[in-house]
Scaffold this motif. Sequence first.
Motif, mmCIF file in Angstrom:
data_model
loop_
_atom_site.group_PDB
_atom_site.id
_atom_site.type_symbol
_atom_site.label_atom_id
_atom_site.label_comp_id
_atom_site.label_asym_id
_atom_site.label_seq_id
_atom_site.Cartn_x
_atom_site.Cartn_y
_atom_site.Cartn_z
ATOM 1 N N VAL A 324 15.425 29.189 98.254
ATOM 2 C CA VAL A 324 16.576 28.166 98.022
ATOM 3 C C VAL A 324 16.609 28.101 96.488
ATOM 4 O O VAL A 324 15.680 28.779 95.666
ATOM 5 N N GLU A 329 18.221 21.999 97.284
ATOM 6 C CA GLU A 329 18.427 22.747 98.223
ATOM 7 C C GLU A 329 17.574 22.603 98.982
ATOM 8 O O GLU A 329 17.709 22.806 100.408
ATOM 9 N N ASP A 332 17.741 19.474 101.113
ATOM 10 C CA ASP A 332 18.918 19.658 102.016
ATOM 11 C C ASP A 332 18.464 20.099 103.279
ATOM 12 O O ASP A 332 18.892 19.959 104.361
#
Length: 418
Positions: A324, A329, A332
Amino acid sequence: MNIQQRMQQVGQRARLAARAMARAETAAKNAALTAIALEIERQLSTLLAANKKDMDAGKQQGLDEALLDRLELNKARVESMADGLRQIALLADPVGEITDLNYRPSGIQVGRMRVPLGVIGIIYESRPNVTADAAGLCLKSGNAAILRGGSEALHSNQAIAACIQTGLKQAGLPADAVQVIDTTDRAAVGELIRMKEYVDVIVPRGGKSLIERISAEATIPIIKHLHGVCHVYIDDKADMDKAVKIAFNSKTQRYGTCNTMETLLVARAVADRVLPLLGKMYQEQGVELRGCEATRKILPNAKPATEEDWHTEYLAPILSIRVVANVDEAMDHIAQYGSAHTDSIVTEDLTRARRFLREVDSSSVMVNASTRFADGFEYGLGAEIGISTDKLHARGPVGLEGLTSVKFVVLGDGHIRS
């Protein structure tokens, strides 16, 4: 008598026993726990003989090795059951504790008292030790328990139940405080999870299919977690020695537990440094790797990860890896694919650590620690009835306090409201 009538009688007896348990003194509860532990030790040969019947039947039915391992009792496991009960006896009794007692402008004092939940129904599979653990935790927290183990452990559970009954009687507590259902009829579960006039909460412990069924059919509140898709995120500000040890331990210390890491997230800036080392260690341990495209460029032996992999709790030596961009991220990804169980960040950046703690919405969130620590014993609870990923009423490992509630108490001296 049909199953419905039998279960109604079980519920009625449990409700009466719950009233007695709510007023039971700590000394009596501890005496019962100690007596049960001693009886379990005395009945070692009986317990092993009963377990052999279950093991022989399980082998004939073709149960897999993992299930047979969970089902098996041996001398060490029986001794561990007894030790667990003695440890529960040593824990502080939460029942009756009054907190937050304050004077109000009217002159009354208002506080909160911790009280038992009442009658707890526990439905579980395979592991006979759960019978002793669940009984011990429910007893110490002043509750009555209705226990329904898996059919594959029927003889083992009934032998343990006999020890529990002996201990309760010796301590002068009602025998109905712990009732272990002695039928393999699945209809008994259906009745138990709908007896809301007698049962206050259901705790399912078992595979995903069991918990999905209970969640769909129960008319009683449930304390549960469906599955454990746990993550470790290695940040680009991580200490790499710590990162390697934590990521390796989180996956390989045990494979079949709900707090085992199933997906490793690695910041792109450090992926070239950390993944080759971890990949070699996992390969030596026999762990199958499944990775995103960026991961497979670094670890060519990794299989391509599918969308389903990010959702999967393997409970096996299989690991998904995703590279990532950064902590945002990573969070997420956890928000989209995680199961709200346990997630960990490895970083030396305090700001990012605080953000991870605050923003990741899981029952346990960690900084620089293995996900395998998400456990009642490791958290100082002494023991746990299970782990909850719900937000009400308990969250995370559920120990004695999680098996109680609170009520408001008011102390006055002739006060009336004007």
